[in-house]
Design an enzyme around this catalytic site. Structure first.
Site, PDB file in Angstrom:
ATOM      1  N   VAL A  36       0.903  -1.235  -0.251  1.00 58.04           N
ATOM      2  CA  VAL A  36      -0.003   0.093  -0.071  1.00 58.04           C
ATOM      3  C   VAL A  36       0.764   1.169   0.016  1.00 58.04           C
ATOM      4  O   VAL A  36       2.153   1.246   0.317  1.00 58.04           O
ATOM      5  CB  VAL A  36      -1.062  -0.166   1.222  1.00 58.04           C
ATOM      6  N   ASP A  37       0.535   2.307  -0.361  1.00 57.41           N
ATOM      7  CA  ASP A  37       0.974   3.711  -0.581  1.00 57.41           C
ATOM      8  C   ASP A  37       2.011   3.841   0.529  1.00 57.41           C
ATOM      9  O   ASP A  37       2.049   3.835   1.792  1.00 57.41           O
ATOM     10  CB  ASP A  37      -0.116   4.791  -0.380  1.00 57.41           C
ATOM     11  N   GLY A  38       3.390   4.178   0.124  1.00 60.36           N
ATOM     12  CA  GLY A  38       4.529   4.770   1.005  1.00 60.36           C
ATOM     13  C   GLY A  38       4.380   5.817   1.708  1.00 60.36           C
ATOM     14  O   GLY A  38       4.767   5.942   2.769  1.00 60.36           O
TER      15      GLY A  38
END
Length: 362
Positions: free
Chosen positions: A218-220
């Protein structure tokens, strides 16, 4: 020790001294690009101006950002730009100039973040993962058909995400990819992983080129929206690529923000006075980014010109999303050692120019 051993030691000693001499007096340059948002207006304007300044101050019209910096880190949309700036076209030169990278993202904006409605009674906006995949595959495939991986970069790159399999941050790097194919991933997948905003995309499953390492990403931005501190730590501990770096005194860091999420127009209190979930996320992401900025500001307090943070703060546009020209015209803001910020006399554009000048004089 026999004569052959002595001669061998002398040769290695001479080579080592010559190798280290090349690095003597030259500070390692780090470029960090924040995630946040989908347009990349802030960092896009900064990157174009940065490359223009590099060309102007070096006197080389063909100079690129990857020629000037020793490592580039990025999260989310910042990682897309970072990867485009270091992707090797096959001749040791980057596939994209800063202008070309920003143009590509702008032209493909509607496909990178292609909306789709889900639900029947409650219409919720989500983005199409397949649409983003197609655009990223196009960006990181050479004309000869080769799909680029982390190893196919002109300079080291660092990109974070959060791995649901291990419940921990996962950082993609060229250093790890060079060590083992088990940590080499296709560049488009790396960018896709760090852009998988959990509220807009499904988690993204990716495997290394040899299939031995997997990551459910998932999104950094969830853990490292501002990857500057991770980049500094990476350089300090990566003696293979950066043998002469012993402390922050050996570094020059330019950190590009992407505009604060918590000041955008949708950040409002609900009727009951509480923050909405999206507002909380924005506050958390901004808080982490600003904390990293303050920590690095403290680390470089004895060499303040060696760390520059460029961020849109709404002083020109009145808090509404800035235009690209306004980003450079805004006065810079600096974090203070014990909290708070100070408005500087220099604009963001001038600060970028001053940073390039300082680096050229090293």
């Amino acid at each position: 020790m026999d004569e052959l051993g002595k001669v061998t030691m002398e040769i290695f000693s001479m080579l080592e001294q010559k190798w280290l001499y090349q690095y003597e007096g030259k500070k390692t340059r780090i470029l960090s690009i924040d995630g946040g948002g989908t347009t990349g207006i802030v960092c896009g304007a900064a990157l174009i101006h940065l490359e223009d300044q590099i060309c102007a101050k070096t006197g080389d019209p063909h100079a690129r950002i990857s020629d000037f910096f020793d490592i580039i880190a990025g999260t989310g949309i910042g990682a897309v730009f970072a990867a485009m700036l270091v992707a090797d076209g096959g001749d040791g030169r980057p596939l994209f100039t800063a202008k070309d990278a920003v143009k590509f993202v702008t032209v493909n904006q509607s496909n990178l973040f292609k909306g789709k409605n889900v639900g029947v009674l409650t219409r919720k906006m989500r983005f199409s993962g397949k649409s983003m995949d197609k655009v990223l595959k196009e960006a990181f495939r050479r004309e000869d058909g080769k799909v680029l991986t982390l190893k196919d970069t002109c300079k080291p790159i660092l990109v974070p995400c959060f791995d649901l399999n291990s419940s921990a941050p996962f950082v993609f790097s060229r250093a790890d990819a060079t060590e083992s194919p088990s940590f080499d991933f296709e560049l488009w997948k790396v960018c896709r992983a760090t852009s998988a905003n959990p509220s807009m995309f499904k988690p993204f499953q990716l495997n290394s080129v040899d299939g031995k390492t997997s990551c459910l990403a998932v999104d950094g931005g969830v853990v490292m929206n501002n990857p500057a501190a991770a980049a500094v730590t990476h350089v300090l501990h990566n003696k293979r690529d950066f043998p002469s770096v012993t402390s922050v005194d050996d570094l020059l860091v330019l950190s590009l923000g992407n505009g604060p999420l918590s000041s955008q127009s949708h950040m409002k209190l609900r009727n009951d006075g509480y923050c909405s979930p999206s507002s909380v996320v924005g506050i958390v992401v901004d808080g982490v980014s600003e904390t990293v900025d303050q920590i690095l500001g403290n680390a470089f307090r004895w060499n303040p010109n060696d760390y520059v943070r460029v961020q849109a703060n709404g002083y020109t546009s009145g808090g509404v999303g800035p235009r690209d020209d306004e980003v450079l015209e805004e006065r810079g803001v600096e974090s203070l050692p014990f909290g708070g910020k100070r408005l500087l006399t220099e604009t963001n554009g001038q600060r970028i120019g001053s940073f390039v000048q300082t680096a050229c004089e090293e």
